[in-house]
Design a protein around this motif. Structure first.
Motif, PDB file in Angstrom:
ATOM      1  N   CYS A   1       0.845  -1.198   0.000  1.00  0.00           N
ATOM      2  CA  CYS A   1       0.000   0.000   0.000  1.00  0.00           C
ATOM      3  C   CYS A   1       0.881   1.249   0.000  1.00  0.00           C
ATOM      4  O   CYS A   1       1.981   1.258   0.556  1.00  0.00           O
ATOM      5  N   ARG A   2       0.395   2.290  -0.627  1.00  0.00           N
ATOM      6  CA  ARG A   2       1.108   3.564  -0.575  1.00  0.00           C
ATOM      7  C   ARG A   2       0.812   4.253   0.763  1.00  0.00           C
ATOM      8  O   ARG A   2      -0.313   4.161   1.276  1.00  0.00           O
ATOM      9  N   PRO A   3       1.808   4.935   1.347  1.00  0.00           N
ATOM     10  CA  PRO A   3       1.575   5.601   2.636  1.00  0.00           C
ATOM     11  C   PRO A   3       0.396   6.555   2.616  1.00  0.00           C
ATOM     12  O   PRO A   3      -0.342   6.653   3.613  1.00  0.00           O
ATOM     13  N   GLN A   4       0.192   7.251   1.500  1.00  0.00           N
ATOM     14  CA  GLN A   4      -0.922   8.205   1.455  1.00  0.00           C
ATOM     15  C   GLN A   4      -2.289   7.530   1.406  1.00  0.00           C
ATOM     16  O   GLN A   4      -3.315   8.189   1.573  1.00  0.00           O
ATOM     17  N   ASP A   5      -2.299   6.205   1.183  1.00  0.00           N
ATOM     18  CA  ASP A   5      -3.569   5.478   1.125  1.00  0.00           C
ATOM     19  C   ASP A   5      -3.887   4.747   2.430  1.00  0.00           C
ATOM     20  O   ASP A   5      -4.860   3.996   2.486  1.00  0.00           O
ATOM     21  N   VAL A   6      -3.054   4.957   3.464  1.00  0.00           N
ATOM     22  CA  VAL A   6      -3.238   4.237   4.722  1.00  0.00           C
ATOM     23  C   VAL A   6      -3.405   5.238   5.869  1.00  0.00           C
ATOM     24  O   VAL A   6      -2.660   6.220   5.960  1.00  0.00           O
ATOM     25  N   VAL A   7      -4.404   4.990   6.720  1.00  0.00           N
ATOM     26  CA  VAL A   7      -4.643   5.823   7.895  1.00  0.00           C
ATOM     27  C   VAL A   7      -4.423   4.968   9.139  1.00  0.00           C
ATOM     28  O   VAL A   7      -5.002   3.877   9.264  1.00  0.00           O
ATOM     29  N   VAL A   8      -3.565   5.465  10.058  1.00  0.00           N
ATOM     30  CA  VAL A   8      -3.243   4.729  11.279  1.00  0.00           C
ATOM     31  C   VAL A   8      -3.679   5.570  12.486  1.00  0.00           C
ATOM     32  O   VAL A   8      -3.404   6.771  12.542  1.00  0.00           O
ATOM     33  N   THR A   9      -4.342   4.927  13.450  1.00  0.00           N
ATOM     34  CA  THR A   9      -4.707   5.589  14.711  1.00  0.00           C
ATOM     35  C   THR A   9      -4.047   4.850  15.873  1.00  0.00           C
ATOM     36  O   THR A   9      -3.742   3.655  15.780  1.00  0.00           O
ATOM     37  N   PHE A  10      -3.874   5.573  16.989  1.00  0.00           N
ATOM     38  CA  PHE A  10      -3.093   5.068  18.123  1.00  0.00           C
ATOM     39  C   PHE A  10      -3.791   5.510  19.404  1.00  0.00           C
ATOM     40  O   PHE A  10      -4.066   6.695  19.608  1.00  0.00           O
ATOM     41  N   ASP A  11      -4.063   4.521  20.304  1.00  0.00           N
ATOM     42  CA  ASP A  11      -4.789   4.850  21.534  1.00  0.00           C
ATOM     43  C   ASP A  11      -4.468   3.785  22.595  1.00  0.00           C
ATOM     44  O   ASP A  11      -3.851   2.754  22.301  1.00  0.00           O
TER      45      ASP A  11
ATOM     46  N   GLN B   1      -7.978  -0.236  -4.356  1.00  0.00           N
ATOM     47  CA  GLN B   1      -7.254  -1.483  -4.576  1.00  0.00           C
ATOM     48  C   GLN B   1      -6.849  -2.119  -3.248  1.00  0.00           C
ATOM     49  O   GLN B   1      -6.276  -1.470  -2.381  1.00  0.00           O
ATOM     50  N   THR B   2      -7.162  -3.391  -3.085  1.00  0.00           N
ATOM     51  CA  THR B   2      -6.656  -4.133  -1.926  1.00  0.00           C
ATOM     52  C   THR B   2      -5.142  -4.218  -2.017  1.00  0.00           C
ATOM     53  O   THR B   2      -4.583  -4.475  -3.083  1.00  0.00           O
ATOM     54  N   CYS B   3      -4.463  -3.993  -0.876  1.00  0.00           N
ATOM     55  CA  CYS B   3      -3.005  -3.963  -0.872  1.00  0.00           C
ATOM     56  C   CYS B   3      -2.478  -4.478   0.473  1.00  0.00           C
ATOM     57  O   CYS B   3      -3.266  -4.810   1.371  1.00  0.00           O
ATOM     58  N   THR B   4      -1.161  -4.531   0.601  1.00  0.00           N
ATOM     59  CA  THR B   4      -0.539  -5.147   1.768  1.00  0.00           C
ATOM     60  C   THR B   4       0.247  -4.117   2.583  1.00  0.00           C
ATOM     61  O   THR B   4       0.961  -3.278   2.015  1.00  0.00           O
ATOM     62  N   VAL B   5       0.126  -4.221   3.926  1.00  0.00           N
ATOM     63  CA  VAL B   5       0.857  -3.351   4.839  1.00  0.00           C
ATOM     64  C   VAL B   5       1.641  -4.211   5.818  1.00  0.00           C
ATOM     65  O   VAL B   5       1.106  -5.197   6.371  1.00  0.00           O
ATOM     66  N   ASP B   6       2.897  -3.842   6.059  1.00  0.00           N
ATOM     67  CA  ASP B   6       3.720  -4.516   7.061  1.00  0.00           C
ATOM     68  C   ASP B   6       3.459  -3.850   8.409  1.00  0.00           C
ATOM     69  O   ASP B   6       3.713  -2.656   8.580  1.00  0.00           O
TER      70      ASP B   6
ATOM     71  N   GLN C   1      -0.105  -7.745   6.308  1.00  0.00           N
ATOM     72  CA  GLN C   1      -1.560  -7.865   6.339  1.00  0.00           C
ATOM     73  C   GLN C   1      -2.147  -7.244   5.073  1.00  0.00           C
ATOM     74  O   GLN C   1      -1.797  -6.126   4.691  1.00  0.00           O
ATOM     75  N   GLN C   2      -3.045  -8.033   4.428  1.00  0.00           N
ATOM     76  CA  GLN C   2      -3.753  -7.500   3.267  1.00  0.00           C
ATOM     77  C   GLN C   2      -4.977  -6.716   3.751  1.00  0.00           C
ATOM     78  O   GLN C   2      -5.771  -7.218   4.554  1.00  0.00           O
ATOM     79  N   LEU C   3      -5.091  -5.498   3.222  1.00  0.00           N
ATOM     80  CA  LEU C   3      -6.170  -4.612   3.657  1.00  0.00           C
ATOM     81  C   LEU C   3      -7.073  -4.276   2.482  1.00  0.00           C
ATOM     82  O   LEU C   3      -6.606  -3.803   1.445  1.00  0.00           O
ATOM     83  N   THR C   4      -8.359  -4.551   2.661  1.00  0.00           N
ATOM     84  CA  THR C   4      -9.328  -4.121   1.659  1.00  0.00           C
ATOM     85  C   THR C   4      -9.835  -2.732   2.025  1.00  0.00           C
ATOM     86  O   THR C   4      -9.701  -2.273   3.161  1.00  0.00           O
TER      87      THR C   4
END
Length: 249
Positions: free
Chosen positions: A121-131, A158-163, A194-197
């Protein structure tokens, strides 16, 4: 005629004026000869005039040079018509293969867009939250350690993969300026892909057992002391997330 006394006889008026007339005529002839002798000749005048014309740089020819006139019979050249213009350039991106698009992405500093679920996955296509794993709990006593919930969402079609391994998504804990713990210590090469849809979050928890870790992987049984600590999350896909502040008792 001389008189008997030796003096010249008186001259008659008639003879006197004749003599005077001859003298006047003679004087006039002499003056005329002098004037004639002083008059420049025609050749000298012409030479002087020509010499003046040569020496005077401002003198211009009496007849100016004629400029070439345009030939009215010649017709202007026709400009190329619009139909002769080159055909329109192909639209941006048309005809590009995957290698060209990848090369362009590398030049622009962006990751290549994924084409299949196995692609990163491209970084701009992934949103991460932390709590905190336990909502609103920021104090831990009795030897208990905090847990942290990480949520990862793919916002692209597009489904893609994130480490999400301990190096790719790194949990770091500090006490003031003292670095206490990091999940990346001695975790080189560990990956959890992990594959993310699109729109489906992936959640997991990172627990800290109040232990210290070191980049040189030394063995240590040291435990974190009571006090205030701060937790941060770092990684290519993490972006900017708020740090979490908590207390150990």
């Amino acid at each position: 005629m001389a008189s008997s006394t030796g003096h010249p006889a008186p001259v008659s008026k008639d003879i006197y004026w004749r003599r005077r007339a001859f003298v006047m005529i003679g004087v006039l002839l002499v003056l005329a000869l002098i004037a004639y002798a002083c008059r420049p000749s025609d050749g000298a005048s012409e030479t002087s005039s020509n010499q003046a014309a040569i020496e005077d740089p401002s003198a211009s020819p009496s007849v100016p040079e004629e400029e070439p006139s345009e030939d009215p019979s010649e017709e202007p050249e026709e400009e190329p018509s619009a139909s002769a213009s080159p055909s329109e350039e192909p639209s941006e991106g048309a005809g590009k293969d995957d290698d060209e698009e990848k090369a362009e992405d590398e030049e622009s500093g962006e990751a290549a867009a994924p084409k299949s679920p196995e692609d990163a996955c491209r970084p701009q296509d992934v949103v991460v939250t932390f709590d905190f794993a336990e909502k609103d709990r920021d104090t831990y006593g009795g030897g208990a350690g905090p847990g942290f919930k990480v949520t990862v969402v793919n916002i692209a079609e597009q489904t893609c993969t994130v480490d999400v391994g301990p190096e790719a998504v790194e949990l770091i804990i500090h006490s003031g300026n003292d670095r206490i713990f990091s999940t990346a210590d001695c975790a080189e090469g560990k990956r959890e892909k992990q594959q993310l849809t699109q729109g489906r979050p992936y959640e997991y928890t990172l627990d800290w057992e109040r232990n210290r870790s070191f980049t040189d992987c030394r063995d240590s049984s040291a435990k974190a002391q009571p006090g205030w600590y701060k937790a941060n999350l770092k990684g290519d896909h993490v972006g900017n997330v708020d740090q979490l502040v908590f207390q150990l008792q």
